[in-house]
Design an enzyme around this catalytic site. Structure first.
Site, short mmCIF file in Angstrom:
data_model
loop_
_atom_site.label_atom_id
_atom_site.label_comp_id
_atom_site.label_asym_id
_atom_site.label_seq_id
_atom_site.Cartn_x
_atom_site.Cartn_y
_atom_site.Cartn_z
N ARG A 3 -2.20 -8.64 71.49
CA ARG A 3 -1.57 -8.41 72.80
C ARG A 3 -0.06 -8.25 72.67
NH1 ARG A 3 -4.81 -12.87 76.41
NH2 ARG A 3 -6.87 -11.97 76.10
N CYS A 4 0.35 -7.51 71.68
CA CYS A 4 1.76 -7.32 71.36
C CYS A 4 2.15 -5.88 71.65
CB CYS A 4 1.96 -7.64 69.87
SG CYS A 4 3.62 -7.35 69.24
#
Length: 160
Positions: free
Chosen positions: A35-36
């Site tokens: 989730r970057c």
């Protein structure tokens, strides 16, 4: 003298992932997160793996949740995400820590071998990358912003 192949990781499925199995190969070790802002780099890492694996490149992803809680899932969720969303087929370790007293020994060693910008050893963010030569020594360290395709010249040189 310690080299990368002296270390062992645990794979996402819980089995041993000994780096000794990759002795004589070029390793690209990357701390990853699902989730970057850099998560799309999985696609480039997979491309490198598919393009250069036959010549001796091994990409190893190491999921880490130390930066902004961007890898909150358990191993099965991480594996499903990587395979379904990015077609990841390169080896992935179980979630680990890259900084601090409880950092994985491989990551402590990588940081000692090649410091980052301004001589700082600590990993700054997800998708920091280390290129390790066939001799098991660190060749280069790359910032999270370095796109996988920008490493190709260095990878080709390391492969010989």
């Amino acid at each position: 003298m310690t080299v990368a192949t002296d270390f062992e990781l645990t794979a996402l499925d819980g089995t041993p992932l000994p780096l000794a199995a990759h002795a004589g190969k070029v390793l690209l070790v990357v701390n990853t997160a699902s989730r970057c802002g850099f998560t799309a780099q999985y696609a480039g890492l997979e491309r490198l793996w598919r393009q250069y694996a036959a010549r001796g490149l091994v990409v190893i992803g190491c999921p880490c949740d130390q930066f902004g809680h961007q890898e909150p899932g358990e191993e099965a969720a991480i594996q499903a995400f990587c395979r379904l969303d990015y077609g990841v087929s390169f080896p992935m370790s179980a979630k680990l820590r890259v900084n601090g007293a409880d950092a994985h020994p491989l990551w402590r060693w990588l940081q000692r071998e090649k410091r980052g910008a301004l001589g700082i050893a600590a990993i700054k963010w997800n998708f920091s990358k280390f290129l390790v030569g066939r001799d098991g020594r660190v060749i280069a360290r790359y910032a999270p912003t370095a796109r996988p395709e920008s490493l190709e010249d260095d990878i080709r040189a390391a492969l010989g």
